[in-house]
Design an enzyme around this catalytic site. Sequence first.
Site, mmCIF file in Angstrom:
data_model
loop_
_atom_site.group_PDB
_atom_site.id
_atom_site.type_symbol
_atom_site.label_atom_id
_atom_site.label_comp_id
_atom_site.label_asym_id
_atom_site.label_seq_id
_atom_site.Cartn_x
_atom_site.Cartn_y
_atom_site.Cartn_z
ATOM 1 C CE1 TYR A 108 4.629 0.225 49.495
ATOM 2 C CE2 TYR A 108 2.749 0.596 50.957
ATOM 3 C CZ TYR A 108 4.117 0.624 50.729
ATOM 4 O OH TYR A 108 4.970 1.039 51.710
ATOM 5 C CE LYS A 111 -18.316 -9.358 74.282
ATOM 6 N NZ LYS A 111 -18.686 -10.765 74.047
#
Length: 823
Positions: A719, A493
């Site tokens: 940033y 999965k």
Amino acid sequence: MSINLKSLIPVLKAEWIGSDTDIFVDHISIDSRSLQNGSKTLFFALSGVNNDAHLYIPELIENGVQNFVVQYIPENCSGKANFLVVKNPLDALQEFAGYYRDLFDFPIIGLTGSNGKTIVKEWLNFLLSPDYNIIRSPKSYNSQVGVPLSVIAINGKHNLGIFEAGISTVNEMVNLEKIIKPTIGVLTNIGSAHDEGFQNLEQKINEKLLLFKQSEVIIYQKNEIVDLCLKEFLKDNDSAERQLFSWSFTDNSADVFILKKENKNDTTIIQYKYKGETFSLEIPFSDSASIENAVSCLLVLLYFMYDFGTIQNRMQMLYPVRMRLEVKNGINNCSIIDDSYSSDFQSLKIALDFLESQNKKNASKTIILSDIVQSGFSNEELYTKVAQLIADNKVNRVIAIGTTISSFAAKFSNCITFQNTTEFITQIESLNFNNETILIKGARSFQFEQIVSLLEEKTHETVLEINMDSISHNLNYYKSKLSDDVKIMVMVKAFGYGNGGLEITKLLEHHKVDYLGVAFADEGISLKNGGIKLPIMVLNPESTSFPSIIQYQLEPEIYSIKGLNAFLKIAREKNLKDFPIHIKLDTGMHRLGFEEHNLNELIETLKGNSSVKVKSVLSHLATSDEVKHFDFVLSQINLFDQLSSKLISALNINPIRHILNTSGISNFPNAQFNMVRLGIGLYGVSNDPAEQKYLENVGTLKSIISQVRTIPNGDSVGYGRRFMAEKETRIATIPIGYADGISRLWGNQVGFVVIKNQKASIVGSVCMDMLMVDVSHIDCKEGDSVIIFGESPTVIEMAEALKTIPYEIMTSISQRVKRVFFR
């Protein structure tokens, strides 16, 4: 392995000098540097031209090693350890390996020849591994030392062995035969490698055939010389039970006659005749060496009596063995064929054949060639043959590196010579490599890997490399923990826990796992559309997906009365009969599943219902990896046994029962029931540090350096100016960020990447598509490779630093990151 030292005294013809023979050893070592050396290690002190392991015995004793096989006892070591004194420790190692080999009774395939041993070994391992637990030589361990070390790795779980035997002169194979004792002999291509160690070709073949003294069958390519040698061999080693199993391209009296080889793009269709019938198969190669190696494998499969369909399916999945003749993109639209590890005449012929098959349309061909070693010819004869071979292959340019080959430059057309690799590198810019296919072939001593690095195109991309061999290894590791009758479901999965779905699933299908597990129907549908035939269980099906589940023959987990009734309604409408479903019981996870109080309603709903069939009953452990909660796990297991038994008795059914996940497989072996579910362990991650060392890393996230700059003291990066340089600092920018799955929490000097085997701290915030690292201490440049995670840092290390779990790290990697699968 558990061997009593006392039992080895007569085996090794040793003199015992020590305090206690009632000691068991479980590890054999010849490497004083190994961290695996310990109190139960038996260390063989081998001596060679450049080294004497006896010198390291005092240090080994200090580190806890107590048992040694030696030629002499080093000064000041008497009385400090146990010593088995022998005439020659290498002979003793081989005697021990032969003794150890005799403790096991299962088929052994012995491989010898001049070329193809390692490839055939790896391919046979791939072809036979779905049906056997195979022990094989690691890498090219085929020498007088490598063979015994390979055989000593056998354990009780193995039921088939594949070992290589390589020799360079006479009187060597007799030693290896006593160790391997193959029951099945395979003679691969006989070429000119190590010719100088033999008087002639016949002597070389005769020496190699000695490996098969006890073999029940000898598989070989039929030709006049080998047939004559075999005739003499059988006289000297007569065995009424021995079978000769031959193949040929030209002699139709061979047991398997190759009628036709047809190249089709990069594949080859092989048509062959066997026992009066004609068959054909396809292999994903077109060069002659691969075709020969594949035919050797074919005969082994035929000897093992595999059916044609299985042979065809498996042979078409063969893959390049990553050890030689590796094709890479080069600079200026060039292709590079990397054969930079060896240089002998026979392999040159193979490489030139490969050069032709890989050459781009209208591109010129260049060979960079070092002095040739192990040819068996005089230099005059050798380079005359080489020049003719190169001319026959229509090579446009020859670049000769080495003093010997340079002295024969006149024999080659359009030849440039250099005395050594360094001289070539200094002039590489003037050679104008452009739109050509370049074969780079050199003896190891010439270090041609430097040339490959310079001519290889630097790729500017971020990739997640998936090692399929590691997937196989980890799967087999967990299989070894299971009882023989216990099935295995593998969870694929979440895009194979972030590693990739279909490619990994195809490998699992090859290994014959019993079930696949996915979370949602669309994952299962994708696999079915990809051609997967294995049964697939959908663990979290939504009611709206039931029609699709039925259409694609998926198998839903049913965890509520509402869901069961919804599925039964559709099943009746479609007139289904015994459609497989899986009943989930809640034993304490309290996530999904039927609880004890609604079990009676479940039984009444299923009683007499012919639309569905309960294929399995399962539950999910909540704390199988936490020792402090093991009592709770045991309570879950007991409750599961009670509830599932009640369900089985009331419905008179015999379903598969399963509750164990990866941690449960290791920690609760008595609760395997009929099946287990393997999840993150397949991908190389364990919650147990002691177990982790037995698993192999599967995924390596790689990128490159986009730019390097130097900033002065006081400047900031990224940033928010969250990193301020306190001194002049070199900053490298890497093109990967949080949009690719790298957590922002991994930035600001919490995390690191690895460049040139050195840690580079992440500085400033992780950006959407980039991150920056401090490389002030690393000699690196733009285009250099960067490891984001893999062997270091591991996803476990990252998870610990980020206070999360490895699952989240792995499944977060964006699908915009290219997955590259290799074996």
